[in-house]
Design a protein around this motif. Structure first.
Motif, short mmCIF file in Angstrom:
data_model
loop_
_atom_site.label_atom_id
_atom_site.label_comp_id
_atom_site.label_asym_id
_atom_site.label_seq_id
_atom_site.Cartn_x
_atom_site.Cartn_y
_atom_site.Cartn_z
N ALA A 190 1.87 -14.27 11.70
CA ALA A 190 2.30 -12.89 11.51
C ALA A 190 3.61 -12.90 10.72
N ILE A 191 3.67 -12.11 9.65
CA ILE A 191 4.85 -12.05 8.79
C ILE A 191 5.42 -10.64 8.83
N VAL A 192 6.75 -10.54 8.96
CA VAL A 192 7.41 -9.25 8.95
C VAL A 192 8.54 -9.28 7.94
N THR A 193 8.69 -8.18 7.21
CA THR A 193 9.82 -8.01 6.30
C THR A 193 10.22 -6.54 6.36
N GLY A 194 11.22 -6.20 5.58
CA GLY A 194 11.67 -4.81 5.52
C GLY A 194 13.10 -4.67 5.99
N PHE A 195 14.00 -4.43 5.03
CA PHE A 195 15.41 -4.21 5.36
C PHE A 195 15.81 -2.88 4.76
N PRO A 196 15.87 -1.81 5.57
CA PRO A 196 16.17 -0.47 5.05
C PRO A 196 17.67 -0.26 4.83
N THR A 197 18.22 -1.07 3.95
CA THR A 197 19.67 -1.03 3.75
C THR A 197 20.13 0.27 3.09
N HIS A 198 19.25 0.90 2.26
CA HIS A 198 19.63 2.12 1.53
C HIS A 198 19.22 3.36 2.34
N LYS B 34 -5.62 -19.98 6.62
CA LYS B 34 -4.96 -19.41 7.79
C LYS B 34 -5.26 -17.92 7.91
N ARG B 35 -5.21 -17.41 9.13
CA ARG B 35 -5.25 -15.96 9.34
C ARG B 35 -3.84 -15.42 9.18
N VAL B 36 -3.69 -14.32 8.48
CA VAL B 36 -2.37 -13.75 8.20
C VAL B 36 -2.38 -12.27 8.56
N THR B 37 -1.34 -11.84 9.25
CA THR B 37 -1.15 -10.43 9.61
C THR B 37 0.23 -10.01 9.14
N LEU B 38 0.35 -8.80 8.63
CA LEU B 38 1.65 -8.27 8.21
C LEU B 38 2.10 -7.23 9.23
N LEU B 39 3.30 -7.45 9.80
CA LEU B 39 3.89 -6.48 10.72
C LEU B 39 4.77 -5.52 9.94
N THR B 40 4.79 -4.26 10.36
CA THR B 40 5.57 -3.26 9.63
C THR B 40 6.15 -2.23 10.58
N ASP B 41 7.22 -1.59 10.14
CA ASP B 41 7.76 -0.44 10.85
C ASP B 41 6.80 0.74 10.71
N HIS B 42 6.78 1.58 11.72
CA HIS B 42 5.91 2.75 11.68
C HIS B 42 6.23 3.62 10.46
N ARG B 43 7.52 3.77 10.17
CA ARG B 43 7.93 4.66 9.06
C ARG B 43 7.44 4.14 7.71
N ALA B 44 7.24 2.80 7.60
CA ALA B 44 6.89 2.20 6.31
C ALA B 44 5.43 1.78 6.22
N ALA B 45 4.62 2.15 7.21
CA ALA B 45 3.24 1.66 7.27
C ALA B 45 2.43 2.08 6.04
N ASP B 46 2.48 3.34 5.68
CA ASP B 46 1.68 3.81 4.54
C ASP B 46 2.13 3.15 3.25
N MET B 47 3.44 3.04 3.06
CA MET B 47 3.94 2.40 1.85
C MET B 47 3.51 0.94 1.78
N ASN B 48 3.65 0.21 2.88
CA ASN B 48 3.29 -1.21 2.87
C ASN B 48 1.79 -1.41 2.70
N ARG B 49 1.00 -0.49 3.24
CA ARG B 49 -0.44 -0.59 3.05
C ARG B 49 -0.78 -0.41 1.58
N ALA B 50 -0.12 0.51 0.94
CA ALA B 50 -0.35 0.73 -0.49
C ALA B 50 0.14 -0.46 -1.31
N LEU B 51 1.27 -1.07 -0.90
CA LEU B 51 1.76 -2.25 -1.61
C LEU B 51 0.80 -3.42 -1.49
N VAL B 52 0.23 -3.61 -0.29
CA VAL B 52 -0.75 -4.68 -0.10
C VAL B 52 -1.97 -4.44 -0.96
#
Length: 627
Positions: free
Chosen positions: A333-341, A368-386
């Motif tokens: 499971a991989i997580v990223t996202g730093f809402p610095t701005h 390998k099996r891979v899962t991306l973890l995300t914040d709820h607020r960024a879920a739609d954006m990260n889904r579109a990025l993937v």
């Protein structure tokens, strides 16, 4: 004299002479005698499982001598005790096979049988002692411990059985010496196939071996397991030939061949032994050459063009440990996202997602099996990025994207494990790359000291819960010390980084990989995984020495190379981030830059340098056959 007693050939001057020479370092052999009808299948079985069954010689039908291994030998009498099997059952032991070659008594069954001579690990015990490695079974006057494992050999024809291993305790400080000595003896099973917790092989109790004697570990010892020729006995039991013979465990055939190290051993291919995790205890092997390359990657990503002082947080070999752990993993499971701005929408920065996608696509390429973890607020954006990354070929295939919600004290355990059961984890590795991490006061800070807690879901809880789940490792990747996982180096962050007392992440990961820019570490992990999967020593260890060859097919190698990061792919994905409104972390610019550094030349040159180390000259890291 223990060597003489262990092999047990005592009857003729010939066997006595060979006994005395065995104490001077002569090769010993396990022996299997099978009906000619299944001999070809057994030879294929040996070639498919070279670590437990290194084939020294195959006789002709009815041949009782073996001139290539020993002059004037007679297999019927040169072993002190044979096991006799009928229809896959051990029916008795005998001190000679002469009666089976007497036409008057049995019709000379041996005339239609083939003898296989297989390398034996007893041959390297003397060399271990010469290298200063204690051989505990010899010290304790016992036969070596041998265990059936839950690992299945590669089946061939009628032969299918579990791998059998020997266990020798080795002091932790002498593991490299033990590995090097045995690596130099591929005809005696070669380097270990497992170092650490026996349960990872399906062995539940070291005091109850399936063959041989229990051997006690001394304080500081680590259990080390080598593939064992007694695997051939399991092959007989499973294939059920009407009649078969083997040496009795501990009663080997002695050859006239000196037990010398292989003359073709390249020192750079010698394996080194690295601790991966304490819970469960697991070490891994990697060649000196490959370890050296991954260390080069680690040094390169430590470049600090932004002059953030990241070198102060560097811990050597964290990248190597991370890559080894990921190589042994199956579900990541991989997580990223730093809402610095926090004043912009979206608030995220361009550092993190590219490194996460680079790791994900290489992990997918390796199966390998891979899962991306995300914040709820960024879920739609990260889904579109993937989706966009898959469409443009930056990401090999779509991956699940999941959200973690804190619904109580057991939420993290239920998220990580099926039914909250720590013996049934969903993931065996969590990776955080440029992910905002919780500080000591419970808040989340950017490097300017601004609290961004309202934009961050408590994924840190997963890393804390993982500390209590055996077999789940964690990695944190960062470039400032306020990232998830950097709690491992928080004292250095507090002392040496700007606003360190306030912003330092308090949540530690097992591995803390630091880089001048976090994306660079993600690229380096992808490159390190490629290097490990084209490293013969590491691949042999992962496969427990089983498999027809360790030569990777061209299509697979091409796929791995295709899924390495590249200047073209990373520039394409950074452009995608910019189109989604994601900004450079340090400057807030909506431009082709990361942490205030433009893609050309800074990031593009870094990617090129990493690839140059990884790929080297053509074929330099191509796997080769072993054993």
């Amino acid at each position: 004299m223990l060597s003489v007693m262990r092999t047990g050939c005592r009857r003729t001057w010939r066997s006595l002479r060979r006994h005395s020479s065995s104490s001077q370092g002569y090769q010993q052999a396990n022996v299997v005698v099978l009906p000619r009808r299944i001999a070809d299948d057994f030879e294929d079985f040996c070639h498919s499982n070279p670590a437990p069954l290194p084939l020294l010689y195959r006789s002709q039908s009815g041949e009782t001598s073996c001139e290539p291994l020993a002059k004037h030998a007679d297999i019927r009498t040169d072993i002190s005790e044979f096991c006799v099997y009928e229809d896959g059952r051990l029916v008795k032991t005998v001190s000679s096979l002469q009666s089976y070659s007497d036409p008057a008594r049995t019709g000379s069954q041996l005339a239609d049988m083939v003898t296989f001579y297989l390398g034996c690990s007893f041959g390297f015990e003397g060399r271990l002692e010469e290298a200063g490695v204690p051989v505990r079974n010899v010290e304790q006057g016992r036969n070596v411990s041998m265990f059936r494992t839950a690992v299945h050999c590669i089946p061939k024809g009628e032969f299918r059985c579990p791998l059998v291993v020997t266990m020798r305790p080795v002091p932790a400080g002498l593991l490299d010496a033990a590995v090097e000595v045995t690596h130099q003896n591929p005809r005696a099973h070669g380097a270990p196939v497992h170092v650490g917790d026996p349960a990872l092989l399906g062995i539940l109790d070291l005091t109850r071996p399936d063959y041989g004697d229990p051997v006690e570990l001394r304080p500081g010892d680590v259990p080390v397991f080598w593939a064992c020729g007694v695997t051939s006995i399991e092959a007989i039991l499973s294939s059920k030939p009407p009649l078969a013979f083997s040496h009795s465990p501990g009663c080997m055939f002695l050859t006239d061949i000196p037990d010398a190290p292989s003359a073709n051993t390249d020192p750079q291919l010698t394996p080194l032994c690295f601790l991966v995790t304490h819970n469960p205890l697991l070490y891994s092997l990697v060649s000196k050459a490959t370890a050296g390359k991954i260390r080069q990657l680690e040094r390169i990503i430590g470049d600090d063009p932004g002059q953030r002082g990241i070198a102060a947080l560097f811990v050597q070999d964290e990248l190597l440990r991370c890559c080894l752990a990921l190589s042994h993993s199956s579900s990541v499971a991989i997580v990223t996202g730093f809402p610095t701005h926090h004043q912009h929408s979206p608030p995220d920065e361009t550092d993190g997602p590219p490194g996460a996608i680079a790791m994900a696509t290489m992990l997918l390429s390796l199966g390998k099996r891979v899962t991306l973890l995300t914040d709820h607020r960024a879920a739609d954006m990260n889904r579109a990025l993937v989706d966009e990354a898959v469409r443009t070929g930056v990401l090999k295939a779509a991956i699940p994207l999941v959200i973690f919600e804190d619904r109580g004290p057991d939420s993290a355990m239920h998220f990580l494990c099926h039914h909250g059961d720590p013996t049934k984890p969903r993931f065996d590795h969590l990776v955080a790359i440029e992910r905002s991490g919780r500080a000591q006061d419970g808040n989340y800070y950017n490097m300017r000291g601004e609290n961004i807690k309202h934009l961050v879901d408590p994924i840190d809880d997963l890393f804390l819960a993982a500390q209590n789940i055996p077999g789940v490792m964690t990695t944190g990747i960062g470039d400032g010390g306020n990232e998830l996982g950097m709690g491992k180096v928080k004292e250095k962050v507090k002392q040496l980084m700007p606003k360190g007392d306030l912003v330092a992440c308090d949540v530690a990961a097992d591995c803390a990989v630091t880089a001048g820019v976090s994306n660079w570490a993600g690229y380096a992990v992808a490159c390190g995984l490629y290097l490990l999967h084209t490293c013969p020593a590491h691949q042999r260890y992962l496969r427990r020495g089983l498999g027809l060859q360790l030569v990777t097919c061209d299509l697979q190698l091409q796929d791995w190379r295709r899924n390495l990061p590249s200047v073209q792919k990373e520039e394409l994905f950074l452009g995608t981030l910019v189109r989604f409104g994601i900004r450079s972390g340090k400057t807030g610019n909506l431009a082709m830059e990361v942490d205030g550094l433009t893609f050309h030349p800074t990031h593009s040159q870094m990617i090129s340098r990493l690839l140059e180390i990884t790929l080297g000259s053509p074929g330099q890291n191509r796997p080769v056959s072993h054993d």
